[in-house]
Write a protein that holds these residues in place. Structure first.
Motif, PDB file in Angstrom:
ATOM      1  N   PRO A 204       0.832  -1.212   0.000  1.00 35.58           N
ATOM      2  CA  PRO A 204       0.000   0.000   0.000  1.00 35.58           C
ATOM      3  C   PRO A 204       0.865   1.260   0.000  1.00 35.58           C
ATOM      4  O   PRO A 204       1.986   1.256   0.528  1.00 35.58           O
ATOM      5  N   ARG A 205       0.350   2.327  -0.582  1.00 37.75           N
ATOM      6  CA  ARG A 205       1.085   3.587  -0.601  1.00 37.75           C
ATOM      7  C   ARG A 205       0.193   4.718  -0.073  1.00 37.75           C
ATOM      8  O   ARG A 205      -1.006   4.562   0.063  1.00 37.75           O
ATOM      9  N   GLY A 206       0.824   5.848   0.210  1.00 32.22           N
ATOM     10  CA  GLY A 206       0.073   7.030   0.648  1.00 32.22           C
ATOM     11  C   GLY A 206       0.141   7.293   2.134  1.00 32.22           C
ATOM     12  O   GLY A 206      -0.521   8.210   2.638  1.00 32.22           O
ATOM     13  N   GLY A 207       0.973   6.535   2.871  1.00 40.05           N
ATOM     14  CA  GLY A 207       1.030   6.716   4.318  1.00 40.05           C
ATOM     15  C   GLY A 207       1.622   8.043   4.744  1.00 40.05           C
ATOM     16  O   GLY A 207       1.420   8.485   5.884  1.00 40.05           O
ATOM     17  N   GLY A 208       2.354   8.713   3.867  1.00 43.29           N
ATOM     18  CA  GLY A 208       2.955   9.990   4.206  1.00 43.29           C
ATOM     19  C   GLY A 208       1.953  11.082   4.493  1.00 43.29           C
ATOM     20  O   GLY A 208       2.305  12.120   5.081  1.00 43.29           O
TER      21      GLY A 208
ATOM     22  N   ASP B   4      -0.814  10.605  -6.528  1.00 38.97           N
ATOM     23  CA  ASP B   4      -0.869   9.257  -5.964  1.00 38.97           C
ATOM     24  C   ASP B   4      -2.156   8.540  -6.360  1.00 38.97           C
ATOM     25  O   ASP B   4      -2.192   7.316  -6.486  1.00 38.97           O
ATOM     26  N   HIS B   5      -3.238   9.304  -6.523  1.00 34.53           N
ATOM     27  CA  HIS B   5      -4.549   8.717  -6.820  1.00 34.53           C
ATOM     28  C   HIS B   5      -4.875   8.682  -8.308  1.00 34.53           C
ATOM     29  O   HIS B   5      -5.906   8.156  -8.702  1.00 34.53           O
ATOM     30  N   GLY B   6      -4.034   9.241  -9.112  1.00 37.71           N
ATOM     31  CA  GLY B   6      -4.263   9.241 -10.554  1.00 37.71           C
ATOM     32  C   GLY B   6      -2.967   9.572 -11.257  1.00 37.71           C
ATOM     33  O   GLY B   6      -1.959   8.932 -11.050  1.00 37.71           O
TER      34      GLY B   6
ATOM     35  N   GLY C 290       4.503   7.570  -0.447  1.00 33.93           N
ATOM     36  CA  GLY C 290       3.765   8.209  -1.525  1.00 33.93           C
ATOM     37  C   GLY C 290       4.283   9.611  -1.801  1.00 33.93           C
ATOM     38  O   GLY C 290       5.015  10.210  -1.000  1.00 33.93           O
ATOM     39  N   ASP C 291       3.885  10.170  -2.950  1.00 35.16           N
ATOM     40  CA  ASP C 291       4.369  11.489  -3.358  1.00 35.16           C
ATOM     41  C   ASP C 291       3.902  12.601  -2.431  1.00 35.16           C
ATOM     42  O   ASP C 291       4.613  13.597  -2.250  1.00 35.16           O
ATOM     43  N   ALA C 292       2.716  12.465  -1.864  1.00 34.39           N
ATOM     44  CA  ALA C 292       2.203  13.516  -0.976  1.00 34.39           C
ATOM     45  C   ALA C 292       3.131  13.708   0.212  1.00 34.39           C
ATOM     46  O   ALA C 292       3.465  14.837   0.586  1.00 34.39           O
ATOM     47  N   GLY C 293       3.571  12.614   0.806  1.00 32.23           N
ATOM     48  CA  GLY C 293       4.432  12.701   1.977  1.00 32.23           C
ATOM     49  C   GLY C 293       5.860  13.066   1.636  1.00 32.23           C
ATOM     50  O   GLY C 293       6.464  13.918   2.293  1.00 32.23           O
ATOM     51  N   SER C 294       6.436  12.450   0.603  1.00 34.36           N
ATOM     52  CA  SER C 294       7.841  12.701   0.285  1.00 34.36           C
ATOM     53  C   SER C 294       8.049  14.130  -0.205  1.00 34.36           C
ATOM     54  O   SER C 294       9.003  14.806   0.207  1.00 34.36           O
ATOM     55  N   GLY C 295       7.170  14.603  -1.086  1.00 34.71           N
ATOM     56  CA  GLY C 295       7.288  15.977  -1.567  1.00 34.71           C
ATOM     57  C   GLY C 295       7.125  16.984  -0.446  1.00 34.71           C
ATOM     58  O   GLY C 295       7.858  17.977  -0.353  1.00 34.71           O
TER      59      GLY C 295
END
Length: 341
Positions: free
Chosen positions: A45-49, A92-94, A211-216
Motif C-alpha cells: 500500500p502507498r500514501g502513508g505519508g 498518488d490517486h491518478g 507516496g508522493d504527498a508525503g515525500s514531496g
C-alpha cells in the motif's frame, strides 16, 4: 511535562493515521506493484505519508496559536507545504502531467518565499550572498529541487522516514546551539515525531509506503526550514543544507551522470547510489541505517561547526559533501543497474 506529552501525542496521532491510511489504501487498491524499476518485491500500500502532512499541519496550527511561531512562518510552511502535498496526493490517486506538477511546485515555492519575506543575506567565504532577484530565483529553484529529490530518494524501506527523523533531530540541536532558548526548535521537533509515527509502519520490511504527498511535503518543508532558521541566524542556512547532504548528493550526482549519458531524466529508474547499495547488501535495512549513521556522526558535527561560527558555512559544506560524493561515485550513482563505478 506538557510539551513532552504533546510530542508523544503527535507521534501517536501519526502512527494511528498511518494505520488508517493503510486500511484505506488496501480498500481502494492503492498499491505499489513491483516492476523492473522497483526496489521491492511484493505489492505494498502507498500514501502513508499523508499522516505526516496532517500531523505536522496540526502541530503548526498549535504552535501558531500558542505564539511559538510567527504568522509568516505558519503561512509559509502551511500554504506551500500544503499545496505540494495536495499535488502529490492527486498524483498518488491518478496522474498529473509532469509539467503541471512542476508548475504547481514553483507556485508553492514562490508562495512560501513571499510569506517568509524572502531570504536574508547569507554569509559565504567571508562575504555575503545578498537577497537580490537572482538569489531569490535560486532559492525558489532550491525549494523545488529539494522536494523532487526527496521523492527520488524515497525508494527503499525506511530511508525517507529515517532521513526526516535524523535531520529534524539535527535541526533541534542546531537550534539549541545557535539560537539558545528560542522555541523555534519545536518546528523540527514536531516534524520529526510526525515522521517517527509513520516510520514505525515503514521500517523494513515496510507495511506501507510514503507516496508522493508525503515525500514531496517532507522535502519542501525541510528545505523551507533552512530559510526560517536563516532569518534568525544566517549561517544556519548552510547547517541545514549540510544535514540534508545524503539526499542532496545522491540525487544530484545521479541526475548529472544520467544527463551526461543522455538518458531520459523523466523516466523512472533505480540507479541511485542507495539503490545500488541496497542490492549489493541484499536488504534495505543496512542502507537506511547507514544513512542515519552518516547524518548523526558525520553531517551533524559539520553542521554544528557552521552553526557555532567555528567554520565558514560553505567550507563546512564542502568538507561534509566530498566523502558523500565519493560514496555516490563508488556506488555508481546514475549508472545502469549492472554497471558499477
Amino acid at each position: 511535562m506538557m510539551l513532552s506529552l504533546g510530542l508523544v501525542a503527535l507521534t501517536v496521532l501519526s502512527f494511528v493515521l498511518t494505520g488508517l491510511l493503510r486500511r484505506y489504501a488496501l480498500a481502494r487498491s492503492l498499491m505499489d506493484v513491483p516492476n523492473e524499476r522497483s526496489s521491492h518485491v511484493i505489492p505494498t500500500p502507498r500514501g502513508g505519508g499523508v499522516a505526516i502532512v496532517i500531523g505536522f499541519l496540526v502541530a503548526l496550527l498549535v504552535l501558531w496559536y500558542s505564539e511559538v511561531i510567527h504568522s509568516a512562518t505558519a503561512l509559509g510552511l502551511g500554504l506551500g507545504g500544503g499545496l505540494v502535498a495536495a499535488i502529490g496526493f492527486l498524483d498518488d490517486h491518478g496522474h498529473i502531467a509532469a509539467r503541471w506538477r512542476l508548475l504547481g511546485h514553483f507556485v508553492a515555492g514562490v508562495v512560501t518565499l513571499f510569506c517568509l519575506q524572502g531570504v536574508p543575506a547569507i554569509p559565504a567565504f567571508g562575504g555575503t550572498l545578498e537577497p537580490n532577484a537572482f538569489w531569490l530565483l535560486c532559492t525558489v529553484i532550491y525549494l523545488v529541487w529539494l522536494l523532487n529529490l526527496y521523492n527520488f530518494m524515497d525508494g527503499i524501506d525506511g530511508i525517507a522516514g529515517i532521513e526526516a527523523l535524523t535531520v529534524c533531530l539535527g535541526g533541534v540541536i542546531l537550534s539549541w546551539l545557535g539560537l539558545g532558548s528560542n522555541p523555534v526548535w519545536l518546528l523540527p521537533a514536531t516534524l520529526g515525531v510526525a515522521a517517527l509515527g509513520f516510520l514505525i509502519w515503514n521500517f523494513p520490511p515496510a507495511k506501507i509506503f510514503m507516496g508522493d504527498a508525503g515525500s514531496g511535503f517532507l522535502g519542501f518543508v525541510l528545505a523551507a526550514m533552512a530559510i526560517v532558521f536563516a532569518h534568525l541566524k544566517p549561517p544556519l542556512f548552510w547547517s541545514w543544507i549540510i544535514l540534508l547532504g545524503v539526499f542532496v548528493v545522491d540525487a544530484t550526482v545521479t541526475l548529472i551522470r544520467r544527463a551526461l549519458r543522455r538518458q531520459r531524466l523523466q523516466v523512472a529508474h533505480r540507479s541511485h547510489a542507495y539503490q545500488h547499495a541496497s542490492r549489493m547488501a541484499g536488504a534495505h535495512r543496512p542502507v537506511s541505517l547507514a544513512v542515519a549513521a552518516i547524518n548523526l556522526f558525520w553531517l551533524l558535527p559539520a553542521a554544528c561547526l557552521a552553526a557555532l561560527g567555528w567554520l565558514d558555512g560553505v567550507i563546512a559544506l564542502l568538507i561534509a559533501y566530498v566523502p558523500l560524493i565519493g560514496l555516490a561515485v563508488y556506488y555508481a550513482a546514475g549508472a545502469p543497474e549492472k554497471q558499477l563505478a
